[in-house]
Design an enzyme around this catalytic site. Structure first.
Site, PDB file in Angstrom:
ATOM      1  N   GLY A  46       0.777  -0.642  -0.260  1.00  0.00           N
ATOM      2  CA  GLY A  46      -0.462  -0.049   0.291  1.00  0.00           C
ATOM      3  C   GLY A  46       1.211   1.422  -0.257  1.00  0.00           C
ATOM      4  N   GLN A  51       3.745   9.580   1.183  1.00  0.00           N
ATOM      5  CA  GLN A  51       4.890   9.184   1.162  1.00  0.00           C
ATOM      6  C   GLN A  51       5.144   9.332  -0.315  1.00  0.00           C
ATOM      7  OE1 GLN A  51       2.995   4.981   2.654  1.00  0.00           O
ATOM      8  NE2 GLN A  51       4.773   4.859   3.109  1.00  0.00           N
ATOM      9  N   CYS A  92       6.600  -0.623   6.700  1.00  0.00           N
ATOM     10  CA  CYS A  92       6.694   0.790   5.956  1.00  0.00           C
ATOM     11  C   CYS A  92       7.532   1.263   4.695  1.00  0.00           C
ATOM     12  CB  CYS A  92       5.821   1.675   7.321  1.00  0.00           C
ATOM     13  SG  CYS A  92       6.207   3.287   5.856  1.00  0.00           S
ATOM     14  N   LEU A  93       7.028   1.473   3.390  1.00  0.00           N
ATOM     15  CA  LEU A  93       8.311   1.733   2.230  1.00  0.00           C
ATOM     16  C   LEU A  93       8.839   2.684   3.221  1.00  0.00           C
ATOM     17  CD1 LEU A  93       6.151   1.282  -0.611  1.00  0.00           C
ATOM     18  CD2 LEU A  93       7.981  -0.080   0.277  1.00  0.00           C
ATOM     19  N   HIS A 134      -3.090   1.162   8.278  1.00  0.00           N
ATOM     20  CA  HIS A 134      -1.869   1.688   7.998  1.00  0.00           C
ATOM     21  C   HIS A 134      -1.583   2.812   6.880  1.00  0.00           C
ATOM     22  CE1 HIS A 134       2.812   0.826   8.210  1.00  0.00           C
ATOM     23  NE2 HIS A 134       2.536   1.333   7.006  1.00  0.00           N
ATOM     24  N   GLU A 135      -1.979   2.913   5.736  1.00  0.00           N
ATOM     25  CA  GLU A 135      -2.131   3.804   4.677  1.00  0.00           C
ATOM     26  C   GLU A 135      -3.358   4.849   5.108  1.00  0.00           C
ATOM     27  OE1 GLU A 135      -0.306   3.786   2.922  1.00  0.00           O
ATOM     28  OE2 GLU A 135       0.031   1.442   3.151  1.00  0.00           O
ATOM     29  N   HIS A 138      -1.253   6.936   8.306  1.00  0.00           N
ATOM     30  CA  HIS A 138       0.040   7.589   7.104  1.00  0.00           C
ATOM     31  C   HIS A 138      -0.790   9.369   6.525  1.00  0.00           C
ATOM     32  CE1 HIS A 138       3.245   6.060   6.231  1.00  0.00           C
ATOM     33  NE2 HIS A 138       2.505   4.946   5.498  1.00  0.00           N
TER      34      HIS A 138
HETATM   35 NI    NI Z   1       3.984   3.481   5.158  1.00  0.00          NI
END
Ligand code: NI
Length: 165
Positions: A46, A51, A92-93, A134-135, A138
């Protein structure tokens, strides 16, 4: 379509409260497609718009079904119902090379708009429910590391701040 650069912690854009989308423009559609490409290029599950440095309420999620990847694009996503809880390891990226267990609701119902500005509702559990939460975090400037216990947070700080070789 293009792959965008993913912002990493402690970039301040990750702490911004993303703005509501009021109109689906060509620019927003292009951004969403770039985000799908960027997510898959980075092997992510995701990605939220902040991000890639754009603080608007837009997320993309990979709905993995029968070994096939299918992207879901959600505008102004909102959690309207949660049920039960489980604790699963997350990454997480934007927080590379760090994984930790996070407790979250197990089942969620999310309301959002699609690219045609039509309202959709997703009821899900497991990986997809976790990725959605999670997204959406963000978009509110929240990272999964914010849920760590003080001891683990301390460990994270030491590990993350270590100079890279
Ligand atoms: Ni993340």
């Amino acid at each position: 379509m293009a792959i965008r650069r993913i912002k990493t912690h402690p970039d301040l854009v990750l702490r911004e409260h993303a703005a509501l989308v009021t109109k689906v423009t060509d620019e927003l559609i292009m951004l969403s497609h770039d985000m799908v490409d960027t997510m898959y290029a980075a092997n992510g599950a995701g990605l939220a718009a902040n991000q890639v440095g754009v603080a608007v309420r837009l997320i993309v999620i990979d709905e993995h079904l029968n070994d096939e990847s299918k992207p879901i694009i959600l505008i102004n996503p909102e959690i309207v119902r949660t049920e039960l809880e489980d604790t699963v390891e997350e990454g997480c990226l934007s927080v590379p090379r760090f994984y930790e267990f996070v407790k979250r609701p197990k089942l969620v119902t999310v309301k959002a708009l699609d690219l045609k500005e039509e309202e959709i509702q997703i009821e899900c559990e497991g990986q997809l429910a976790r990725a959605l939460q999670h997204e959406i975090d963000h978009l509110n400037g929240v990272l999964f590391i914010d849920y760590l216990s003080p001891i683990k947070r301390d460990f994270f700080k030491k590990m993350f701040m270590r100079p890279k070789r």
